[in-house]
Write a protein that holds these residues in place. Structure first.
Motif, PDB file in Angstrom:
ATOM      1  N   GLY A  43      17.909   1.432  -5.261  1.00 35.33           N
ATOM      2  CA  GLY A  43      16.983   2.549  -5.331  1.00 35.33           C
ATOM      3  C   GLY A  43      15.741   2.241  -6.139  1.00 35.33           C
ATOM      4  N   TYR A  44      15.702   1.070  -6.770  1.00 34.63           N
ATOM      5  CA  TYR A  44      14.622   0.724  -7.692  1.00 34.63           C
ATOM      6  C   TYR A  44      13.251   0.776  -7.023  1.00 34.63           C
ATOM      7  CZ  TYR A  44      11.962  -1.952 -11.148  1.00 34.63           C
ATOM      8  OH  TYR A  44      11.028  -2.349 -12.059  1.00 34.63           O
ATOM      9  N   GLY A  45      13.148   0.223  -5.830  1.00 32.69           N
ATOM     10  CA  GLY A  45      11.843   0.149  -5.174  1.00 32.69           C
ATOM     11  C   GLY A  45      11.586   1.236  -4.151  1.00 32.69           C
ATOM     12  N   ASP A  46      12.448   2.259  -4.094  1.00 35.45           N
ATOM     13  CA  ASP A  46      12.305   3.302  -3.076  1.00 35.45           C
ATOM     14  C   ASP A  46      10.941   3.974  -3.108  1.00 35.45           C
ATOM     15  OD1 ASP A  46      14.679   3.043  -1.749  1.00 35.45           O
ATOM     16  OD2 ASP A  46      15.502   4.988  -2.330  1.00 35.45           O
ATOM     17  N   ASN A  47      10.500   4.399  -4.292  1.00 37.13           N
ATOM     18  CA  ASN A  47       9.251   5.143  -4.386  1.00 37.13           C
ATOM     19  C   ASN A  47       8.064   4.322  -3.897  1.00 37.13           C
ATOM     20  OD1 ASN A  47      10.686   7.245  -5.510  1.00 37.13           O
ATOM     21  ND2 ASN A  47      10.117   6.767  -7.619  1.00 37.13           N
ATOM     22  N   LEU A  48       8.010   3.059  -4.327  1.00 34.74           N
ATOM     23  CA  LEU A  48       6.905   2.202  -3.909  1.00 34.74           C
ATOM     24  C   LEU A  48       6.938   1.979  -2.403  1.00 34.74           C
ATOM     25  CD1 LEU A  48       4.496   0.383  -4.795  1.00 34.74           C
ATOM     26  CD2 LEU A  48       6.139  -1.508  -4.848  1.00 34.74           C
ATOM     27  N   TRP A  49       8.117   1.649  -1.878  1.00 34.20           N
ATOM     28  CA  TRP A  49       8.272   1.362  -0.448  1.00 34.20           C
ATOM     29  C   TRP A  49       7.802   2.544   0.394  1.00 34.20           C
ATOM     30  CZ3 TRP A  49      10.455  -3.067   1.962  1.00 34.20           C
ATOM     31  CH2 TRP A  49      10.776  -2.928   3.312  1.00 34.20           C
ATOM     32  N   ARG A  50       8.335   3.719   0.097  1.00 36.30           N
ATOM     33  CA  ARG A  50       7.983   4.914   0.864  1.00 36.30           C
ATOM     34  C   ARG A  50       6.485   5.221   0.754  1.00 36.30           C
ATOM     35  NH1 ARG A  50      11.992   8.600   2.367  1.00 36.30           N
ATOM     36  NH2 ARG A  50      14.118   8.087   1.727  1.00 36.30           N
ATOM     37  N   SER A  51       5.976   5.188  -0.460  1.00 32.73           N
ATOM     38  CA  SER A  51       4.587   5.575  -0.686  1.00 32.73           C
ATOM     39  C   SER A  51       3.612   4.636   0.009  1.00 32.73           C
ATOM     40  CB  SER A  51       4.293   5.615  -2.189  1.00 32.73           C
ATOM     41  OG  SER A  51       5.112   6.551  -2.842  1.00 32.73           O
ATOM     42  N   VAL A  52       3.873   3.328  -0.078  1.00 32.40           N
ATOM     43  CA  VAL A  52       2.951   2.369   0.529  1.00 32.40           C
ATOM     44  C   VAL A  52       3.017   2.438   2.047  1.00 32.40           C
ATOM     45  CG1 VAL A  52       2.320  -0.058   0.748  1.00 32.40           C
ATOM     46  CG2 VAL A  52       2.953   0.858  -1.481  1.00 32.40           C
ATOM     47  N   TYR A  53       4.229   2.561   2.614  1.00 32.69           N
ATOM     48  CA  TYR A  53       4.302   2.670   4.071  1.00 32.69           C
ATOM     49  C   TYR A  53       3.681   3.979   4.568  1.00 32.69           C
ATOM     50  CZ  TYR A  53       6.668  -1.640   5.350  1.00 32.69           C
ATOM     51  OH  TYR A  53       6.956  -2.964   5.589  1.00 32.69           O
ATOM     52  N   HIS A  54       3.834   5.076   3.833  1.00 31.54           N
ATOM     53  CA  HIS A  54       3.118   6.303   4.193  1.00 31.54           C
ATOM     54  C   HIS A  54       1.616   6.031   4.243  1.00 31.54           C
ATOM     55  CE1 HIS A  54       6.516   8.994   2.322  1.00 31.54           C
ATOM     56  NE2 HIS A  54       6.828   8.548   3.513  1.00 31.54           N
ATOM     57  N   ASN A  55       1.133   5.362   3.226  1.00 31.83           N
ATOM     58  CA  ASN A  55      -0.281   5.048   3.125  1.00 31.83           C
ATOM     59  C   ASN A  55      -0.729   4.156   4.278  1.00 31.83           C
ATOM     60  OD1 ASN A  55      -2.435   3.419   0.714  1.00 31.83           O
ATOM     61  ND2 ASN A  55      -2.742   5.403   1.631  1.00 31.83           N
ATOM     62  N   LEU A  56       0.092   3.180   4.609  1.00 34.95           N
ATOM     63  CA  LEU A  56      -0.233   2.266   5.703  1.00 34.95           C
ATOM     64  C   LEU A  56      -0.335   2.996   7.040  1.00 34.95           C
ATOM     65  CD1 LEU A  56       1.952  -0.792   4.701  1.00 34.95           C
ATOM     66  CD2 LEU A  56      -0.493  -0.889   5.215  1.00 34.95           C
ATOM     67  N   GLU A  57       0.492   4.010   7.237  1.00 33.27           N
ATOM     68  CA  GLU A  57       0.419   4.757   8.491  1.00 33.27           C
ATOM     69  C   GLU A  57      -0.942   5.426   8.664  1.00 33.27           C
ATOM     70  OE1 GLU A  57       3.829   7.240   8.114  1.00 33.27           O
ATOM     71  OE2 GLU A  57       5.148   5.818   9.100  1.00 33.27           O
ATOM     72  N   ASP A  58      -1.492   5.907   7.565  1.00 34.49           N
ATOM     73  CA  ASP A  58      -2.805   6.530   7.663  1.00 34.49           C
ATOM     74  C   ASP A  58      -3.893   5.506   7.953  1.00 34.49           C
ATOM     75  OD1 ASP A  58      -2.194   9.296   7.328  1.00 34.49           O
ATOM     76  OD2 ASP A  58      -1.727   8.876   5.251  1.00 34.49           O
ATOM     77  N   TYR A  59      -3.788   4.314   7.362  1.00 29.77           N
ATOM     78  CA  TYR A  59      -4.765   3.269   7.680  1.00 29.77           C
ATOM     79  C   TYR A  59      -4.615   2.816   9.133  1.00 29.77           C
ATOM     80  CZ  TYR A  59      -5.961   2.949   2.720  1.00 29.77           C
ATOM     81  OH  TYR A  59      -6.380   3.236   1.450  1.00 29.77           O
ATOM     82  N   ALA A  60      -3.368   2.780   9.628  1.00 26.56           N
ATOM     83  CA  ALA A  60      -3.158   2.428  11.030  1.00 26.56           C
ATOM     84  C   ALA A  60      -3.801   3.468  11.947  1.00 26.56           C
ATOM     85  CB  ALA A  60      -1.659   2.303  11.318  1.00 26.56           C
ATOM     86  N   PHE A  61      -3.702   4.741  11.555  1.00 33.25           N
ATOM     87  CA  PHE A  61      -4.356   5.796  12.325  1.00 33.25           C
ATOM     88  C   PHE A  61      -5.874   5.604  12.317  1.00 33.25           C
ATOM     89  CE2 PHE A  61      -6.713   9.785  12.226  1.00 33.25           C
ATOM     90  CZ  PHE A  61      -6.348  10.361  13.438  1.00 33.25           C
ATOM     91  N   VAL A  62      -6.436   5.319  11.165  1.00 34.05           N
ATOM     92  CA  VAL A  62      -7.884   5.095  11.069  1.00 34.05           C
ATOM     93  C   VAL A  62      -8.303   3.960  11.995  1.00 34.05           C
ATOM     94  CG1 VAL A  62      -9.772   4.360   9.554  1.00 34.05           C
ATOM     95  CG2 VAL A  62      -8.061   5.981   8.707  1.00 34.05           C
ATOM     96  N   GLU A  63      -7.570   2.866  11.948  1.00 28.46           N
ATOM     97  CA  GLU A  63      -7.926   1.713  12.780  1.00 28.46           C
ATOM     98  C   GLU A  63      -7.821   2.044  14.260  1.00 28.46           C
ATOM     99  OE1 GLU A  63      -7.015  -3.081  13.193  1.00 28.46           O
ATOM    100  OE2 GLU A  63      -5.707  -1.838  11.938  1.00 28.46           O
ATOM    101  N   SER A  64      -6.737   2.722  14.635  1.00 31.40           N
ATOM    102  CA  SER A  64      -6.528   3.061  16.040  1.00 31.40           C
ATOM    103  C   SER A  64      -7.600   4.009  16.561  1.00 31.40           C
ATOM    104  CB  SER A  64      -5.140   3.689  16.208  1.00 31.40           C
ATOM    105  OG  SER A  64      -4.946   4.146  17.532  1.00 31.40           O
TER     106      SER A  64
END
Length: 486
Positions: free
Chosen positions: A89-110
């Protein structure tokens, strides 16, 4: 990692669109795909979210690297930070937060691709690299080529981390080409880092690529690749950052709108609440021994004295008796969140030049890095500091061997990254073992007396993407390495 990280990220959600709350592994629809979610709007909110990551998400690493120490007001020697222990569970917050963020950048690019908005395509490419680098540098192999596809692929495979790095370098090259187009124009208000200045985005992309390449210098046989890629940066003519690259969505003294690091230390009424993370004795001692004026800018004083704690100690001074953060790092509620500093840019160039990978004078880059750090913190006396006679911790000219020269570069980069960019200091320590005297926690709960080499994969992956994460084998946070570690 302390719940402070999650709390701060949640508070920062005021800046983010609702679309930032989804997972790439749990997505039935894309809330961003609406008539009001333009690439410009989503970019602004995504960059505001990215601004939360550099300091807040790496609080434990600030403690591991000798920057921070918990105060004696808490039972602190059995925490993950002090004991070096990790669960999945140590890296859960970072993993979730960064992938959420990446989805928005993917939307911008698309969406920007559909619209032919070259500026926003370039921004999205660069910011995706920025996010993915964080993930690779703490988790190693991660979902990349099959990630961010929503319901098309809820179980993305894990890609080889070195191949991810290589593809990220290509993405940065492509972004530079886009930013050079005369029709790559963005709305200044939508770009909360450079206000639509393409030349600055090119410098940012080049500096980020140089960071990726310098990380790989300890890999045997990698020099020809690194040299060829640095040659491409030189050839594009855009140069590297000479000013700090920081995001500012309009931080203010309102709930959820403060600078994220400021909000760890002050509430919206301006009352000091930062009682947990305090100054490290190791960092204070280094500053005092080497006559560093920045120490009084990084840390506050207690009755006129700098007082630090030790990671894992059971008798650290209580919060009111130990130094907190000083005016150089707690500048104001509206200070930008730094993504890459001018100081780091110069130290990256200094190391590249030392390795004869980049043209230029090593000492010039080094001196500029120290000066940029002084400037950011509001300290004076940089020239006096970096010309101290025979001081191999501060004066590049005093270092006479390549090992000493590399050591002083990384030592001063370590100082500059204090409460600015702890992940990069953590990466330097793992790839080079520098600074060589970083203290080990003295916690009685210590599992292994060595700073962890990586994060374990998060619980959410073992429960939702079990087959693919299982293919990564058994991960040990003290012996499993990031691909660029020797």
């Amino acid at each position: 990692m302390k719940n402070l990280t999650l709390i701060t990220l949640i508070a920062a959600g005021v800046f983010a669109l609702n679309g930032c709350k989804k997972d790439y592994f749990d997505l039935s629809a894309n809330p961003n795909a609406s008539s009001t979610a333009t690439p410009a709007l989503v970019l602004t909110n995504a960059m505001a979210t990215t601004g939360n990551f550099p300091i807040i998400s790496f609080d434990a690493q600030s403690a591991w690297l000798g920057y921070w120490s918990p105060s004696g007001s808490y039972a602190i020697n059995n925490t993950d930070a002090a004991s070096y222990q990790q669960t999945t569970g140590y890296g859960d917050n970072l993993w979730r937060s960064v992938y959420h963020n990446l989805e928005d950048y993917a939307f911008v690019e698309s969406e920007a691709t559909k619209l032919g908005s070259y500026f926003y395509i370039g921004c999205a490419k660069v910011m995706k690299v920025y996010d993915y680098q964080m993930l690779v540098d703490v988790f190693n192999n991660v979902p990349y080529s099959e990630a961010l596809q929503g319901t098309i692929n809820l179980l993305p495979k894990y890609d080889n981390s070195q191949l991810i790095y290589e593809n990220m370098a290509k993405q940065l090259d492509a972004a530079v080409v886009l930013f050079k187009r005369s029709d790559a124009i963005g709305l200044p208000a939508s770009d909360i880092m450079f206000a639509g200045d393409n030349t600055q985005w090119i410098k940012f992309a080049n500096t980020l690529k140089l960071r990726l390449l310098i990380h790989q210098t300890q890999i045997a046989g990698r020099t020809p690749y690194i040299q060829a890629e640095i040659n491409k940066i030189v050839a594009n003519g855009g140069g590297f950052l000479t000013t700090d690259a920081g995001v500012n969505p309009g931080y203010s003294a309102s709930t959820g709108k403060q600078n994220p690091f400021w909000s760890l230390n002050y509430n919206t009424s301006g009352t000091y609440i930062g009682d947990y993370w305090k100054a490290s004795r190791y960092s204070i001692d280094f500053g005092n021994i080497n006559n560093d004026p920045r120490t009084l800018r990084i840390y506050s004083t207690v009755n006129g004295n700098l007082v630090g704690g030790k990671l894992g100690a059971i008798n650290n001074p209580v919060g009111s008796a130990i130094s907190g953060f000083g005016p150089g790092v707690l500048q104001s509620v509206a200070q930008p969140s730094i993504l890459i500093s001018a100081a780091e840019s110069n130290f990256l160039q200094a190391e590249a030049a030392l390795r004869t990978l980049l043209p230029g004078n090593v000492q010039t880059f080094f001196n500029a890095g120290v000066q940029a750090s002084f400037d950011y913190l509001g300290a004076t006396g940089a020239i006096t500091y970096y010309t101290q006679a025979n001081n191999k911790n501060t004066n590049y000219a005093a270092a006479t061997t390549p090992a000493e020269q590399l050591s002083v570069i990384i030592r001063q980069k370590w100082v500059a990254n204090n409460t600015v960019m702890p992940l990069e200091a953590y990466s330097d320590y793992r790839r080079l073992g520098l600074p060589s005297d970083i203290p080990i926690s003295i916690s009685t709960f210590l599992d292994v007396p060595m700073i962890p080499t990586r994060f374990l994969y998060p619980t959410v992956e073992y429960s939702t993407n079990a087959a693919n994460v299982a293919l990564q084998g058994t991960i040990n946070h003290h012996t499993s390495k990031i691909f660029w570690m020797p």
